[in-house]
Design an enzyme around this catalytic site. Sequence first.
Site, mmCIF file in Angstrom:
data_model
loop_
_atom_site.group_PDB
_atom_site.id
_atom_site.type_symbol
_atom_site.label_atom_id
_atom_site.label_comp_id
_atom_site.label_asym_id
_atom_site.label_seq_id
_atom_site.Cartn_x
_atom_site.Cartn_y
_atom_site.Cartn_z
ATOM 1 C CE1 TYR A 143 -2.313 3.540 2.902
ATOM 2 C CE2 TYR A 143 -3.441 2.315 0.368
ATOM 3 C CZ TYR A 143 -3.660 3.819 1.894
ATOM 4 O OH TYR A 143 -3.800 4.663 2.056
ATOM 5 C CG ASP A 238 5.375 3.416 0.260
ATOM 6 O OD1 ASP A 238 4.821 3.154 -0.087
ATOM 7 O OD2 ASP A 238 6.843 4.039 1.023
ATOM 8 C CE LYS A 266 2.936 4.667 7.888
ATOM 9 N NZ LYS A 266 1.032 5.468 8.186
HETATM 10 P P1 KE4 Z 1 -0.209 8.685 4.370
HETATM 11 O O1 KE4 Z 1 -1.169 9.567 3.466
HETATM 12 O O2 KE4 Z 1 -1.520 7.870 4.985
HETATM 13 O O3 KE4 Z 1 0.793 9.174 5.570
HETATM 14 O O4 KE4 Z 1 0.416 7.635 3.931
HETATM 15 C C1 KE4 Z 1 0.034 6.680 3.341
HETATM 16 C C2 KE4 Z 1 1.172 5.626 2.690
HETATM 17 C C3 KE4 Z 1 1.873 5.176 1.863
HETATM 18 N N1 KE4 Z 1 3.226 4.050 2.067
HETATM 19 C C4 KE4 Z 1 2.729 2.890 3.429
HETATM 20 C C5 KE4 Z 1 3.962 1.893 2.865
HETATM 21 C C6 KE4 Z 1 1.708 3.352 4.446
HETATM 22 O O5 KE4 Z 1 1.904 2.292 4.982
HETATM 23 C C7 KE4 Z 1 1.026 4.649 4.061
HETATM 24 C C8 KE4 Z 1 0.085 4.589 5.372
HETATM 25 N N2 KE4 Z 1 -0.017 3.953 5.894
HETATM 26 C C9 KE4 Z 1 -1.336 3.175 6.726
HETATM 27 C C10 KE4 Z 1 -1.533 1.876 7.585
HETATM 28 N N3 KE4 Z 1 -0.695 1.442 7.164
HETATM 29 C C11 KE4 Z 1 -1.680 5.028 7.133
HETATM 30 C C12 KE4 Z 1 -3.148 4.295 8.151
HETATM 31 C C13 KE4 Z 1 -4.556 5.133 7.925
HETATM 32 O O6 KE4 Z 1 -4.453 4.468 6.607
HETATM 33 O O7 KE4 Z 1 -5.230 5.362 8.729
#
Ligand code: KE4
Length: 426
Positions: A143, A238, A266
Amino acid sequence: MGVRSEELYRRACRVLPGGVNSPVRAFGSVGGTPFFVERGEGCRIYDVDGNSYIDYVCSWGPLILGHAHPEVISFVSEVAKKGTSFGIPCELEVLLAEAVVEAVPSVEMVRFVNSGTEATMSAIRLARGYTGRDKVVKFEGCYHGHVDYLLVKAGSGVLTFGIPGTPGVPEEFAQHTLLVKFNDIASVEALFEKYSDQIACVIVEPVMGNAGVIPPEKGFLEGLREITSNYGALLIFDEVITGFRVSYGGAQERFCVMPDITCLGKILGGGFPVGAYGGRKEVMEKVAPTGPVYQAGTLSGNPVAMAAGLKTLEILKRDNPYGELEEKASYLAREAKKLFASKGIPVTINSVASMSCIFFTEGPVRTYDDALKSDTGLYAKFFWAMLKNGVYFAPSQFEAAFVSVAHSTSDIDFTLEAMEKALKEI
Ligand code: KE4
């Protein structure tokens, strides 16, 4: 959940889709309704009904130092008093960029954005602009945020074209997205043999963190590096989760494989909305205003967010907690394995540094298909039993559990005692 959480949830559902601002928070994967948090301190969170939980979600990864770290809060407060946003360059952006360049081996230049999604979206636009090619290769189960053409699932057919994984994404948007399988380098090789000079980039979580935790097998990341170099495609790591998590220099430092572009988020924001993408100068200089690839953002490089990230990185560099974090996570995994074995419940626990996942399946879990064999119903029962015993794991089987600097050995022991009770209940 408690009375106040339920009341707030009812109100929330009247004005927010599903009562939340991100779907996973609605507890859809585990049933029931979410608790509302009042505050966090160290490794604990406190809900609005006075319950407290040891937190292994850590805001989905950012809080490697735990909640409300005093040095972070103090610095953020000091900076905020001088103004919260200018849309004008400020020193804190330079300081955090210098810290990232120093920490992340393959990064010579970086651009800050406001989320991991923005980071991956921008990195792919840059890869397409740099190579002049259109196709993007991603891995099933990885993801990378809610970018339209990455919200795809494997279509039919051997070499899988992506098809929209959600309404709202036109077929045409998915037609340049190709899907392959994590830890299956042959599937990547086959794709490049077929689409060689059309592929702009491969984007991968170097450790899968969105299907639970799945480490790269030996040679997998090295294979991606070799194939992309041979075909003139860019390799994008990523590292939104793994950056500053699996080592101070991220997965690229831990596994000694250098991508062309790195996406961060993060931990980089220390709990504030920060994302970033970076790489060697000759790639990054293609980004506006030095180059033609456009990308922009009102709050990118926001001084308060920069302050949180900078202080977080300073503390990580100063204290180097990575050995201790890994020991604590290994201790938890080792003892948990014994507990599950003693109850005759088949689980596989994957762990990389301070991120781990308890898969409710015999295992091994080496691929996304392996992970999908997990008993999500049993996971849901485990989740609720642990919550009742004061421990908050992710409300989904397919997420990572994180240990922070603030988790003490006695907190881990508390967790194991809670697990002992929980396993009796499920
Ligand atoms: P954000 O747009 O949510 O800041 O990041 C997206 C993203 C990109 N790449 C990786 C590897 C990620 O894990 C994420 C977002 N992670 C999720 C949880 N695994 C965020 C939690 C959520 O969507 O509420």
